[in-house]
Write a protein that holds these residues in place. Structure first.
Motif, PDB file in Angstrom:
ATOM      1  N   TYR A 205     -13.855  -6.479  43.355  1.00 35.37           N
ATOM      2  CA  TYR A 205     -14.614  -5.497  44.139  1.00 35.37           C
ATOM      3  C   TYR A 205     -15.744  -6.159  44.936  1.00 35.37           C
ATOM      4  CZ  TYR A 205     -12.115  -1.722  41.806  1.00 35.37           C
ATOM      5  OH  TYR A 205     -11.142  -0.889  41.362  1.00 35.37           O
TER       6      TYR A 205
ATOM      7  N   GLN B 234     -14.538  -7.759  48.018  1.00 37.36           N
ATOM      8  CA  GLN B 234     -14.125  -6.752  49.008  1.00 37.36           C
ATOM      9  C   GLN B 234     -15.350  -6.154  49.704  1.00 37.36           C
ATOM     10  OE1 GLN B 234     -11.318  -3.897  47.471  1.00 37.36           O
ATOM     11  NE2 GLN B 234     -10.421  -3.647  49.506  1.00 37.36           N
TER      12      GLN B 234
ATOM     13  N   HIS C  85     -11.296 -12.038  49.368  1.00 36.91           N
ATOM     14  CA  HIS C  85     -10.765 -10.970  48.519  1.00 36.91           C
ATOM     15  C   HIS C  85      -9.250 -11.108  48.363  1.00 36.91           C
ATOM     16  CE1 HIS C  85     -10.142  -7.129  46.662  1.00 36.91           C
ATOM     17  NE2 HIS C  85      -9.275  -6.809  47.595  1.00 36.91           N
TER      18      HIS C  85
END
Lengths: 290, 54
Positions: free
Chosen positions: A65, A68, A81
């Protein structure tokens, strides 16, 4: 340059990086991901003015996460990512290697214990059952008999998190008591070591003995291909010697290198920081051109 | 030198201590996380999670 380092635990690996970055006069923003709140639109204050972010999250979920979010905020991050997404999951990792034509152990994925048992019987004994997410050799099972297979599958199905109900069954590779860890940046090897153990698992985290390993041209070629297959970056590529070739069982994306640093003469942290400086310069060029 | 939050024994610390680093209490074996360096403050380190690793 202004470097952000995402972490939740500072291991010796991160200390080596921090020390090298500071010695070269770079500004380092240590970002403890446990304290961050990632808004969809607005980057946390700690991310302001960073030239590059280095993801060193210990937890795979946070790494996925956080990288990202970095990309959503337009902050260059290594590894990307995409790379984290592929490397963190053994199924995606194996699929990427296979698609790129990189030799990798034959693997089946099954969703039920019945189908997994069929795969195990087809591979024959011994074969290997691995969790799709995980590291340091944890929860790996070398299956020597049908009795063992049935017991392990039942345990996983009954006690496991849903990810343990994705059964990753792999052929057992007869390796010469060791495997090879290569640390590479965008496919270019920094250093390599052999990890030896009497145990079938040869992870350094499991106490394997390490020594420098000289890569031949074929190994170098495969490391480059494996790196490209997962999107490049700072990677730990794991090879096994199989017959007269190699097979690559996985590529690690938040690679630990303290064992390698102790095993080889190369200045590992220095070479990683050289690469980070190049990546930050490249990102700046892209920004200026865009 | 600071005190182990688990057993109260003295814990010897390196000079290059970093926030986020883990040190072991040599008396009780507890894993302790460095949450501040000036002055050093230790807390019990989080338990190992399943998705930790490389």
């Amino acid at each position: 340059m202004n470097v952000g380092l995402l972490y939740s635990r500072i291991r010796k690996d991160e200390k080596l990086l921090l020390s090298e970055l500071r010695e070269r006069g770079h500004d380092v923003e240590k970002i403890d991901v446990r304290k961050q709140r990632f808004n969809l639109a607005n980057a946390p204050e700690a991310f302001a003015d960073l030239d590059i972010v280095v993801d060193r999250c210990l937890a795979t979920s946070r790494s996925l996460y956080a990288t990202q979010f970095c990309e959503a905020y337009g902050v260059p991050v290594v590894n990307s990512h995409e790379t984290a997404e592929i490397c963190s999951d053994k199924v995606k990792n194996s699929l990427a290697l296979e698609a790129a034509g990189v030799p990798t152990p034959n693997t089946d994925v099954a969703f039920t214990t019945e189908a997994a048992l069929e795969s195990i019987e087809d591979f024959g004994y011994p074969c290997v059952l691995k969790p799709v997410i995980g590291s340091w050799g944890r929860l790996m099972a070398k299956i020597d008999s049908r009795d063992a297979a049935e017991a392990i599958l039942e345990h996983k199905a009954t006690l496991g998190h849903y990810e343990h109900k994705v059964f990753y069954v792999q052929e057992f590779v007869e390796k010469p008591g060791r495997d090879i860890r290569v640390l590479a940046v965008d496919g270019e090897p920094i250093a390599a070591m052999a990890r030896s153990s009497d145990h079938w698992l040869t992870n350094a985290a499991k106490g394997a003995e390490t020594e420098p390993f000289e890569l031949d041209a074929r190994a170098e070629e495969l490391v480059q291909q494996a790196s490209d297959a997962v999107g490049g970056g700072l990677l730990g590529v794991d090879l096994m010697e199989a017959g007269d070739d190699y097979t690559i069982h996985e590529v690690n994306h938040t690679v630990e290198f303290k064992a390698l640093d102790g095993a080889v003469e190369t200045d590992v942290a220095g070479t990683v920081v050289d690469w980070l400086e190049r990546k930050a310069a490249e990102a700046e060029t892209v920004e200026v051109t865009a | 030198m600071t005190e182990c939050v688990e057993c109260g024994a003295d814990v010897a610390l390196h000079d290059d201590l970093e926030v986020g680093e883990i040190v072991d209490c040599t008396t009780c074996g507890a894993e302790l996380e460095v949450v501040d360096t000036e002055p050093p403050v230790l807390e019990r380190a989080p338990e190992l999670e399943e998705d930790w690793g490389e």
